[in-house]
Design a protein around this motif. Structure first.
Motif, PDB file in Angstrom:
ATOM      1  N   PHE A   1     -33.326  33.397  39.031  1.00 45.13           N
ATOM      2  CA  PHE A   1     -34.151  32.330  38.467  1.00 45.13           C
ATOM      3  C   PHE A   1     -33.155  31.323  37.891  1.00 45.13           C
ATOM      4  CE2 PHE A   1     -36.872  30.430  35.067  1.00 45.13           C
ATOM      5  CZ  PHE A   1     -37.716  29.772  35.944  1.00 45.13           C
ATOM      6  N   PRO A   2     -33.048  30.132  38.475  1.00 45.64           N
ATOM      7  CA  PRO A   2     -31.889  29.280  38.202  1.00 45.64           C
ATOM      8  C   PRO A   2     -31.896  28.503  36.890  1.00 45.64           C
ATOM      9  CG  PRO A   2     -33.287  28.279  39.880  1.00 45.64           C
ATOM     10  CD  PRO A   2     -33.900  29.594  39.545  1.00 45.64           C
ATOM     11  N   LEU A   3     -33.002  28.512  36.157  1.00 45.50           N
ATOM     12  CA  LEU A   3     -33.002  27.788  34.882  1.00 45.50           C
ATOM     13  C   LEU A   3     -31.982  28.447  33.959  1.00 45.50           C
ATOM     14  CD1 LEU A   3     -34.432  25.536  33.246  1.00 45.50           C
ATOM     15  CD2 LEU A   3     -35.959  27.296  32.365  1.00 45.50           C
ATOM     16  N   SER A   4     -31.122  27.626  33.352  1.00 44.01           N
ATOM     17  CA  SER A   4     -30.049  28.183  32.523  1.00 44.01           C
ATOM     18  C   SER A   4     -29.803  27.256  31.328  1.00 44.01           C
ATOM     19  CB  SER A   4     -28.800  28.292  33.408  1.00 44.01           C
ATOM     20  OG  SER A   4     -27.687  28.594  32.629  1.00 44.01           O
ATOM     21  N   LEU A   5     -30.030  27.771  30.132  1.00 44.63           N
ATOM     22  CA  LEU A   5     -29.868  26.985  28.898  1.00 44.63           C
ATOM     23  C   LEU A   5     -29.065  27.813  27.908  1.00 44.63           C
ATOM     24  CD1 LEU A   5     -33.609  26.065  28.139  1.00 44.63           C
ATOM     25  CD2 LEU A   5     -32.091  24.915  29.717  1.00 44.63           C
ATOM     26  N   ALA A   6     -28.363  27.149  26.994  1.00 37.46           N
ATOM     27  CA  ALA A   6     -27.605  27.890  25.984  1.00 37.46           C
ATOM     28  C   ALA A   6     -28.540  28.706  25.083  1.00 37.46           C
ATOM     29  CB  ALA A   6     -26.760  26.933  25.158  1.00 37.46           C
ATOM     30  N   SER A   7     -29.813  28.322  25.036  1.00 40.40           N
ATOM     31  CA  SER A   7     -30.784  29.032  24.179  1.00 40.40           C
ATOM     32  C   SER A   7     -31.513  30.143  24.933  1.00 40.40           C
ATOM     33  CB  SER A   7     -31.812  28.025  23.652  1.00 40.40           C
ATOM     34  OG  SER A   7     -32.385  27.306  24.731  1.00 40.40           O
ATOM     35  N   GLU A   8     -31.020  30.553  26.106  1.00 41.16           N
ATOM     36  CA  GLU A   8     -31.823  31.411  26.983  1.00 41.16           C
ATOM     37  C   GLU A   8     -32.148  32.793  26.395  1.00 41.16           C
ATOM     38  OE1 GLU A   8     -29.388  30.714  30.299  1.00 41.16           O
ATOM     39  OE2 GLU A   8     -28.053  32.394  29.990  1.00 41.16           O
ATOM     40  N   GLY A   9     -31.365  33.260  25.430  1.00 42.81           N
ATOM     41  CA  GLY A   9     -31.674  34.549  24.809  1.00 42.81           C
ATOM     42  C   GLY A   9     -32.925  34.491  23.945  1.00 42.81           C
ATOM     43  N   SER A  10     -33.287  33.313  23.455  1.00 39.98           N
ATOM     44  CA  SER A  10     -34.438  33.183  22.548  1.00 39.98           C
ATOM     45  C   SER A  10     -35.595  32.384  23.132  1.00 39.98           C
ATOM     46  CB  SER A  10     -34.033  32.454  21.257  1.00 39.98           C
ATOM     47  OG  SER A  10     -32.894  33.004  20.698  1.00 39.98           O
ATOM     48  N   CYS A  11     -35.314  31.353  23.941  1.00 41.43           N
ATOM     49  CA  CYS A  11     -36.415  30.499  24.399  1.00 41.43           C
ATOM     50  C   CYS A  11     -37.293  31.264  25.383  1.00 41.43           C
ATOM     51  CB  CYS A  11     -35.896  29.191  24.998  1.00 41.43           C
ATOM     52  SG  CYS A  11     -34.967  29.377  26.520  1.00 41.43           S
ATOM     53  N   THR A  12     -38.549  30.839  25.468  1.00 35.40           N
ATOM     54  CA  THR A  12     -39.533  31.582  26.265  1.00 35.40           C
ATOM     55  C   THR A  12     -39.963  30.781  27.491  1.00 35.40           C
ATOM     56  OG1 THR A  12     -41.357  30.582  25.048  1.00 35.40           O
ATOM     57  CG2 THR A  12     -40.467  32.658  24.160  1.00 35.40           C
TER      58      THR A  12
ATOM     59  N   HIS B   1     -28.283  23.405  35.806  1.00 30.77           N
ATOM     60  CA  HIS B   1     -28.459  23.589  37.255  1.00 30.77           C
ATOM     61  C   HIS B   1     -29.514  22.684  37.881  1.00 30.77           C
ATOM     62  CE1 HIS B   1     -26.515  27.745  36.574  1.00 30.77           C
ATOM     63  NE2 HIS B   1     -25.624  26.858  36.942  1.00 30.77           N
ATOM     64  N   VAL B   2     -29.909  21.666  37.115  1.00 37.53           N
ATOM     65  CA  VAL B   2     -30.945  20.746  37.599  1.00 37.53           C
ATOM     66  C   VAL B   2     -30.509  20.061  38.890  1.00 37.53           C
ATOM     67  CG1 VAL B   2     -32.172  18.605  37.002  1.00 37.53           C
ATOM     68  CG2 VAL B   2     -31.882  20.404  35.290  1.00 37.53           C
ATOM     69  N   LEU B   3     -29.212  19.755  38.976  1.00 38.60           N
ATOM     70  CA  LEU B   3     -28.655  19.067  40.140  1.00 38.60           C
ATOM     71  C   LEU B   3     -29.087  19.740  41.446  1.00 38.60           C
ATOM     72  CD1 LEU B   3     -26.483  16.920  40.975  1.00 38.60           C
ATOM     73  CD2 LEU B   3     -24.798  18.753  40.853  1.00 38.60           C
ATOM     74  N   ARG B   4     -29.062  21.049  41.476  1.00 37.35           N
ATOM     75  CA  ARG B   4     -29.371  21.795  42.703  1.00 37.35           C
ATOM     76  C   ARG B   4     -30.827  22.267  42.757  1.00 37.35           C
ATOM     77  NH1 ARG B   4     -25.523  25.128  45.140  1.00 37.35           N
ATOM     78  NH2 ARG B   4     -26.403  26.571  46.638  1.00 37.35           N
ATOM     79  N   TYR B   5     -31.358  22.717  41.596  1.00 44.57           N
ATOM     80  CA  TYR B   5     -32.654  23.407  41.616  1.00 44.57           C
ATOM     81  C   TYR B   5     -33.788  22.638  40.941  1.00 44.57           C
ATOM     82  CZ  TYR B   5     -29.785  27.340  43.110  1.00 44.57           C
ATOM     83  OH  TYR B   5     -28.931  28.143  43.806  1.00 44.57           O
ATOM     84  N   GLY B   6     -33.473  21.513  40.317  1.00 44.10           N
ATOM     85  CA  GLY B   6     -34.519  20.730  39.657  1.00 44.10           C
ATOM     86  C   GLY B   6     -34.808  21.229  38.244  1.00 44.10           C
ATOM     87  N   MET B   7     -35.661  20.482  37.537  1.00 43.19           N
ATOM     88  CA  MET B   7     -36.052  20.897  36.187  1.00 43.19           C
ATOM     89  C   MET B   7     -37.112  21.997  36.306  1.00 43.19           C
ATOM     90  SD  MET B   7     -35.892  17.274  34.187  1.00 43.19           S
ATOM     91  CE  MET B   7     -35.919  17.977  32.541  1.00 43.19           C
ATOM     92  N   THR B   8     -37.572  22.503  35.166  1.00 39.50           N
ATOM     93  CA  THR B   8     -38.538  23.607  35.203  1.00 39.50           C
ATOM     94  C   THR B   8     -39.721  23.269  36.104  1.00 39.50           C
ATOM     95  OG1 THR B   8     -37.876  24.288  32.993  1.00 39.50           O
ATOM     96  CG2 THR B   8     -40.006  25.070  33.755  1.00 39.50           C
TER      97      THR B   8
END
Ligand code: FAD
Ligand code: ZN
Length: 471
Positions: A127-138, A151-158
């Motif tokens: 699942f390509p969404l990747s954020l520094a907050s990924e341990g907490s954000c839902t 990774h928006v460049l390749r896979y787009g935003m959410t």
């Protein structure tokens, strides 16, 4: 009010609510401590039908409600600023399905991004969404904010990663759009109304997400570039050379590298000589794709054309992680240098060099010596256009110019047909600015949609949709 609160508590049972100020306190403040709220009741529903019953009561009694996921939002959208009831999705935490061959995953809104990523990885998917907050954000928060990341460049935003949603409408009805279809042209694509809507038309309870093949190979490089214009040419050249395999292309100035080298333990400048600008590039592909050779050949050509002056390619995963740490520590390093004024803006990619050449001196004319730290997602035209105070001791004088600096920057962004909020959303922070930068037609359409979905205005009031008319 007391009667409504009693009914809400009954719906969720003893495990599903709290009135204890100590338990509620962490939900009332976000991580930058910019927004502090208050709430008489924290609801923690565990099922969609509980959310449905909650909203039916809130709508009937006109009781405003704010939804919160991981509380990592950066614009105050998740904080009950006017004493609203607060609904946390933390107990909506089940992965309902993972279809390996169809490459989809259905998760409830309170599942954290990191848990979704791991569930995909366990099946050799991604699942390509990747954020520094990924341990907490839902997942619910990611969809409600249409989160971006590297990774928006390749896979787009959410938005590009969501196939279906389940949401509870203001009156408590459940809108089940949990479809796994890649193609569906049978009318309005209603899920889009909820993506990036910051909890204003309904509460997301689950979503079906797109998974991707996990690339076995990643090539990560840190390159010195003479200018933002050279960086944009390098982006085009490397995309063309690799056949569009770039998954990240992040720009950073020399001062950002100095900040992280100074303040972040274990981080050092990976190149021998200083350069005014740098890019962090990553390309990913299959293990037999000869990506490393193609990538190196592309870089060699770039040196020949003067688009890059030096570069290092990570030899292993640890070196790649070090290069990523350089980029991901910039915000933290900025804090050690004193106050900052930040803008999360986008302009057309090709306009970035001219924008920087115009906007940096415009801010420095207001605050002489303000230190420009412009970095971010160059491939998306999205810069974190930040400034630090001239020296740490200048903070109060610097911060006194906050409004003037922001308006100058946003007016300029507007002249470039850009966005004053490219990534983090509107929330409470920018809602007052929208009337200045959106057309009357856009504002009218936003208000009409809000009124159609939430006629009594109980959902996240005062966020995202401005009340005032066009300025
Ligand atoms: P919350 O903060 O809890 O809520 C955010 C908004 O969504 C609020 O308006 C809330 O009401 C609404 N909401 C939450 N859940 C639901 C739901 N189930 N239904 C309806 N509405 C809901 N963002 C990026 O885009 N890119 C980044 O690279 C990035 N990096 C970050 C790094 C750090 C260190 C931090 C702290 C934040 C970063 N963010 C980034 C911002 C933030 O992580 C994202 O906006 C994230 O998507 C928010 O998810 P959350 O679960 O924490 O939502
Ligand atoms: Zn960003």
């Amino acid at each position: 009010m007391t009667d409504a609160i009693a009914r809400l508590k009954e719906v969720v049972g003893t495990k599903g609510f709290s009135e204890d100020p100590v338990e509620i306190a962490p939900y009332l403040e976000e991580w930058r401590s910019k927004y502090k709220g208050n709430s008489p009741l924290l609801l923690k529903p565990a099922t969609t039908s509980e959310v449905s019953a909650i909203l039916a009561i809130c709508n009937e009694t006109r009781m405003p409600i704010v939804t919160q996921g991981g509380n990592t939002g950066l614009v105050g959208g998740q904080i009950p600023l006017h004493g609203e009831v607060l609904l946390s999705t933390k107990r909506l935490n089940r992965i309902r399905a993972l279809d390996e061959s169809g490459m989809t995953l259905t998760a409830e809104a309170g599942v954290t991004l990191a848990v979704v990523q791991r569930a995909a990885e366990d099946k050799r998917l991604m699942f390509p969404l990747s954020l520094a907050s990924e341990g907490s954000c839902t997942i619910g928060g990611n969809i409600a904010t249409n989160a971006g990341g590297t990774h928006v460049l390749r896979y787009g935003m959410t938005r590009a990663l969501v196939l279906g949603i389940e949401a509870v409408l203001a009156d408590g009805r459940v809108l089940n759009l949990l479809r796994v279809l890649h193609k569906d042209n049978s009318g309005y694509d209603l899920k889009q109304m909820f993506i990036g809507s910051e909890g204003t038309p309904g509460i997301l309870t689950a979503a079906t997400l797109r998974l991707f093949a996990k690339p076995d190979l990643a090539v990560t490089a840190f390159a010195a570039v003479p200018s933002p214009a050279a960086a944009i040419s390098l982006l085009g050249a490397m995309q063309s050379r690799t056949g569009g395999m770039l998954s990240a292309f992040e720009l950073m100035p020399r001062i950002a590298l100095e900040f992280v080298s100074r303040h972040i333990p274990g981080v050092r400048d990976p190149l021998a000589a200083p350069s005014p600008w740098y890019v962090l590039m990553e390309a990913t592909g299959g293990k037999d794709s000869r990506l490393a050779e193609t990538f190196e050949a592309g870089l060699a050509e770039a040196f020949g054309k003067g688009l890059a002056t030096d570069a290092t390619i990570a030899a292993n995963a640890a070196q790649a992680a070090h290069l990523w740490k350089l980029r991901e520590s910039i915000s933290e390093a900025q804090k050690h240098e004193g106050a900052s004024i930040k803008h999360d803006i986008s302009v057309p990619v090709a306009a970035i060099p001219q924008f920087l050449a115009e906007a940096v001196p415009a801010v420095q004319a207001i605050v002489p010596g303000a230190r420009a730290v412009s970095f971010g997602h160059l491939g998306d035209g999205n810069l974190h256009f930040n400034f630090n105070s001239p020296r740490p001791g200048d903070d109060p004088a610097f911060l006194a110019q906050w409004d003037t600096v922001q308006q100058t920057v946003y007016d300029m962004v507007n002249r470039y047909h850009g966005s004053i909020s490219a990534e983090h959303g509107v929330g409470a922070m920018k809602v007052g600015l929208l009337p200045r930068y959106k057309t009357t037609e856009e504002l009218d359409a936003m208000r009409a949609l809000k009124a159609a979905f939430d006629p009594l205005g109980i959902l996240n009031p005062g966020k995202l949709v401005p009340k005032v008319l066009k300025l």
